[in-house]
Structures are given as structure tokens and as C-alpha cells.
Enzyme design. Structure first.
Site, PDB file in Angstrom:
ATOM      1  N   TYR A  29      -2.985  -1.490  12.031  1.00 29.68           N
ATOM      2  CA  TYR A  29      -2.280  -2.028  10.864  1.00 29.68           C
ATOM      3  C   TYR A  29      -2.817  -3.425  10.531  1.00 29.68           C
ATOM      4  O   TYR A  29      -3.136  -3.718   9.371  1.00 29.68           O
ATOM      5  CB  TYR A  29      -0.779  -2.080  11.153  1.00 29.68           C
ATOM      6  CG  TYR A  29       0.063  -2.631  10.013  1.00 29.68           C
ATOM      7  CD1 TYR A  29       0.178  -1.941   8.816  1.00 29.68           C
ATOM      8  CD2 TYR A  29       0.758  -3.834  10.159  1.00 29.68           C
ATOM      9  CE1 TYR A  29       0.953  -2.446   7.774  1.00 29.68           C
ATOM     10  CE2 TYR A  29       1.542  -4.329   9.125  1.00 29.68           C
ATOM     11  CZ  TYR A  29       1.636  -3.638   7.929  1.00 29.68           C
ATOM     12  OH  TYR A  29       2.405  -4.138   6.905  1.00 29.68           O
TER      13      TYR A  29
HETATM   14  N1  LIG Z   1       8.273  -2.636   3.992  1.00 25.47           N
HETATM   15  C1  LIG Z   1       7.925  -3.814   4.508  1.00 25.47           C
HETATM   16  O1  LIG Z   1       8.679  -4.481   5.215  1.00 25.47           O
HETATM   17  C2  LIG Z   1       6.558  -4.376   4.206  1.00 25.47           C
HETATM   18  C3  LIG Z   1       6.179  -5.591   4.768  1.00 25.47           C
HETATM   19  C4  LIG Z   1       4.913  -6.118   4.462  1.00 25.47           C
HETATM   20  C5  LIG Z   1       4.074  -5.418   3.623  1.00 25.47           C
HETATM   21  N2  LIG Z   1       4.475  -4.218   3.100  1.00 25.47           N
HETATM   22  C6  LIG Z   1       3.575  -3.517   2.201  1.00 25.47           C
HETATM   23  O2  LIG Z   1       4.228  -3.373   0.953  1.00 25.47           O
HETATM   24  C7  LIG Z   1       3.773  -2.173   0.305  1.00 25.47           C
HETATM   25  C8  LIG Z   1       4.978  -1.349  -0.154  1.00 25.47           C
HETATM   26  O3  LIG Z   1       5.824  -1.077   0.948  1.00 25.47           O
HETATM   27  P1  LIG Z   1       7.106  -0.157   0.744  1.00 25.47           P
HETATM   28  O4  LIG Z   1       8.034  -0.484   1.836  1.00 25.47           O
HETATM   29  O5  LIG Z   1       7.558  -0.208  -0.673  1.00 25.47           O
HETATM   30  O6  LIG Z   1       6.460   1.297   1.024  1.00 25.47           O
HETATM   31  P2  LIG Z   1       7.069   2.732   0.627  1.00 25.47           P
HETATM   32  O7  LIG Z   1       8.496   2.630   0.236  1.00 25.47           O
HETATM   33  O8  LIG Z   1       6.669   3.659   1.729  1.00 25.47           O
HETATM   34  O9  LIG Z   1       6.241   3.111  -0.693  1.00 25.47           O
HETATM   35  C9  LIG Z   1       4.896   3.455  -0.663  1.00 25.47           C
HETATM   36  C10 LIG Z   1       4.681   4.591  -1.664  1.00 25.47           C
HETATM   37  O10 LIG Z   1       3.265   4.902  -1.657  1.00 25.47           O
HETATM   38  C11 LIG Z   1       3.134   6.321  -1.539  1.00 25.47           C
HETATM   39  N3  LIG Z   1       1.868   6.693  -0.934  1.00 25.47           N
HETATM   40  C12 LIG Z   1       1.586   6.788   0.394  1.00 25.47           C
HETATM   41  N4  LIG Z   1       0.336   7.223   0.577  1.00 25.47           N
HETATM   42  C13 LIG Z   1      -0.189   7.421  -0.651  1.00 25.47           C
HETATM   43  C14 LIG Z   1      -1.436   7.908  -1.106  1.00 25.47           C
HETATM   44  N5  LIG Z   1      -2.402   8.261  -0.249  1.00 25.47           N
HETATM   45  N6  LIG Z   1      -1.652   7.997  -2.433  1.00 25.47           N
HETATM   46  C15 LIG Z   1      -0.672   7.645  -3.311  1.00 25.47           C
HETATM   47  N7  LIG Z   1       0.528   7.188  -2.938  1.00 25.47           N
HETATM   48  C16 LIG Z   1       0.770   7.078  -1.618  1.00 25.47           C
HETATM   49  C17 LIG Z   1       4.302   6.712  -0.667  1.00 25.47           C
HETATM   50  O11 LIG Z   1       4.543   8.103  -0.705  1.00 25.47           O
HETATM   51  P3  LIG Z   1       5.173   8.817   0.620  1.00 25.47           P
HETATM   52  O12 LIG Z   1       6.609   8.400   0.638  1.00 25.47           O
HETATM   53  O13 LIG Z   1       4.972  10.279   0.367  1.00 25.47           O
HETATM   54  O14 LIG Z   1       4.393   8.317   1.803  1.00 25.47           O
HETATM   55  C18 LIG Z   1       5.417   5.868  -1.258  1.00 25.47           C
HETATM   56  O15 LIG Z   1       6.015   6.478  -2.378  1.00 25.47           O
HETATM   57  C19 LIG Z   1       2.850  -1.487   1.296  1.00 25.47           C
HETATM   58  O16 LIG Z   1       1.515  -1.812   1.020  1.00 25.47           O
HETATM   59  C20 LIG Z   1       3.265  -2.084   2.629  1.00 25.47           C
HETATM   60  O17 LIG Z   1       2.236  -2.056   3.601  1.00 25.47           O
HETATM   61  C21 LIG Z   1       5.692  -3.684   3.376  1.00 25.47           C
END
Ligand SMILES: NC(=O)c1ccc[n+]([C@@H]2O[C@H](COP(=O)([O-])OP(=O)(O)OC[C@H]3O[C@@H](n4cnc5c(N)ncnc54)[C@H](OP(=O)(O)O)[C@@H]3O)[C@@H](O)[C@H]2O)c1
Length: 239
Positions: free
Chosen positions: A156
Site C-alpha cells: 500500500y
Molecule cells: N478511506 C480512507 O480512510 C482513506 C484514507 C487515505 C486515502 N484514501 C484513498 O481515498 C480514495 C477513496 O477512498 P474511499 O474510502 O472513498 O474508497 P471506496 O469507498 O472503496 O471507493 C472506491 C471506489 O472505486 C471503485 N473501484 C475499485 N477498483 C476499481 C477499478 N479497478 N476500476 C474502477 N473503479 C474501481 C470501488 O468499487 P468496489 O466497491 O467494487 O471496489 C469503489 O466504488 C482511495 O484512493 C483511497 O486509497 C482513503
């Protein structure tokens, strides 16, 4: 709200997820034209339901695959004629074990989802922005472990470090074309999944998706015209 976001064409990946949906709602309220990408079309129905306006372009794509990326970028250009802003949000996390216990499957999944996707989508969209000659904005989502690797997050950390180095390089390459490239570094985002995983945490210290959406809107707006190659920490109450 930034008035100049009205009628901007904004392509958002991971748009049906926690952060992506808050960002889509924010830009919709600002009057932007939205091309929303996620890996399954029914994710949009699940997240937005009857909220979906007719003018949104909803695209299903696996953005780790070049053909899929080429198709959605072409769909967006066919519908709107250009792309002004790209927000690379799709990403995720796998890990929790030391390097010697982590399988190649985890490494490949992290590098593909967090790094390759940003490389592919940014490349395809930058090409369109350059052809249209109107400049643009590319904004990606990093994470703190990408700044300094943390224990048991090797894949990661490396994948999010790649987001920062892609951002630096693209900012320099695309500057002559008037395209600003930046990233944000959220600490823990206040999502239902994070609340379930850490029920005893102080949620008030986390960053609300709507708050991050405001930072992304600033980076997409004319107010940030002199900022490129930056990685903006958005840490809320946790430093
Ligand atoms: N959550 C945190 O605390 C946190 C902290 C730091 C950084 N981030 C970053 O912030 C961003 C958003 O996080 P989030 O929590 O909103 O994530 P999330 O709720 O999991 O949303 C990500 C979306 O992207 C989709 N996705 C996954 N793989 C894909 C692919 N190959 N092609 C197209 N779409 C795809 C997912 O679909 P599926 O549901 O089917 O997988 C989901 O709908 C990410 O880059 C994450 O690394 C998050």
C-alpha cells in the site's frame, strides 16, 4: 463554491465510493458536467439511487485496464466535447502483514489499483486536454503511508508513494500545456467501513468526505491556478 466550476467537465474515478460520491455531489451542486466512472454500473444505483440526474454520464470501467480506460475517456469526450478536470479517486487498501508474509497477489493488486490506474487514466485524459488546448487539472488521492512507509503496509505504501511521484512528474511535463497536477493526502476518512473497523476511534478527528471534496474543488478551480506539483495534507484533527 467556486463559480468557475460551473459547466466544467469533470471526470471522477471511483465516483460511487465514499469519497467519490461526496465529490460528485459537490461538483454537481457547483454546476459542473460530470462523467462518473466506477467498476460496476450498479454501484451508481446503490450509492445515488433516484438522485441520479439525466445529464450525468455513468461509465463502467476497470481502470487498471488500458482498453477500458480508452473507452471511458472517449465516451466522456463524445458526450461533452472535452475534459477540464480529472479527479483520480478509485483506490483501496490491502495489507496488514510484513513484507515476507505478503503475497505477490497483494502487491500486484495494490500497484494496479492505486498506481497503474492513475498512470493510465491521467495519460489518456492529458492527451485529450493537450489536443483541446484549454489546459486542465489532474488531481489524485494519495495517503500518509505513501509519504513515509509504515509497518505492515509495504504494498500500500509503495503504491501511494507512486501516486506522489506520478504527480510530480506529470506536473512538470504538463506545465507547458497549462495543466496543473496535484494530489491530496487524506488521513483517515470518516467512512462507514472505517467506523466499523475502528469503533473506539474518535471519529471527530477524521476527515469528512465533504471536507475533502471542498479541497478538491479548490484544486479544480481557478483559485489554485498557481499551484502545481503539490501534495496537500488534509489531516483533520489527527496530525
Ligand atoms: N478511506 C480512507 O480512510 C482513506 C484514507 C487515505 C486515502 N484514501 C484513498 O481515498 C480514495 C477513496 O477512498 P474511499 O474510502 O472513498 O474508497 P471506496 O469507498 O472503496 O471507493 C472506491 C471506489 O472505486 C471503485 N473501484 C475499485 N477498483 C476499481 C477499478 N479497478 N476500476 C474502477 N473503479 C474501481 C470501488 O468499487 P468496489 O466497491 O467494487 O471496489 C469503489 O466504488 C482511495 O484512493 C483511497 O486509497 C482513503
Amino acid at each position: 463554491m467556486y463559480a468557475d466550476l460551473k459547466d466544467k467537465v469533470v471526470l471522477i474515478t471511483g465516483a460511487a465510493g465514499n469519497l467519490g460520491s461526496a465529490v460528485a455531489r459537490y461538483f454537481h451542486s457547483a454546476g459542473s458536467k460530470l462523467a462518473l466512472v466506477d467498476q460496476k454500473k450498479d454501484h451508481f444505483q446503490r450509492t445515488f439511487g433516484s438522485e441520479i440526474p439525466a445529464e450525468w454520464l455513468l461509465c463502467e470501467a476497470d481502470i487498471t485496464q488500458k482498453d477500458s480506460v480508452t473507452t471511458v475517456v472517449a465516451e466522456a469526450v463524445n458526450k461533452f466535447g472535452r475534459i477540464d478536470v480529472l479527479i483520480n479517486i478509485a483506490g483501496g487498501y490491502r495489507g496488514g502483514s510484513s513484507v515476507y508474509e505478503t503475497g505477490e497477489d497483494i502487491w500486484d493488486f495494490m500497484m494496479n489499483l492505486n498506481a497503474r490506474s492513475v498512470f493510465l487514466v491521467s495519460g489518456a485524459v492529458a492527451k485529450v486536454m493537450i489536443e483541446k488546448g484549454n489546459g486542465g487539472r489532474i488531481i489524485s488521492i494519495g495517503a500518509k503511508p505513501g509519504l513515509e512507509g509504515t509497518k505492515n503496509h509495504t504494498a500500500y505504501s509503495a503504491s501511494k508513494a507512486a501516486v506522489f511521484r506520478l504527480t510530480d512528474s506529470m506536473a512538470k511535463e504538463l506545465k507547458p500545456h497549462g495543466i496543473n497536477v496535484n494530489s491530496v493526502i487524506p488521513s483517515t476518512i470518516d467512512t462507514p467501513q472505517n467506523r466499523e473497523a475502528s469503533p473506539d476511534a474518535d471519529f471527530k478527528k477524521w476527515v469528512a468526505p465533504e471536507s475533502l471534496a471542498g479541497v478538491l474543488a479548490f484544486l479544480a478551480s481557478d483559485a489554485s491556478r498557481d499551484i502545481s506539483g503539490a501534495h496537500i495534507p488534509v489531516y483533520g484533527g489527527s496530525m
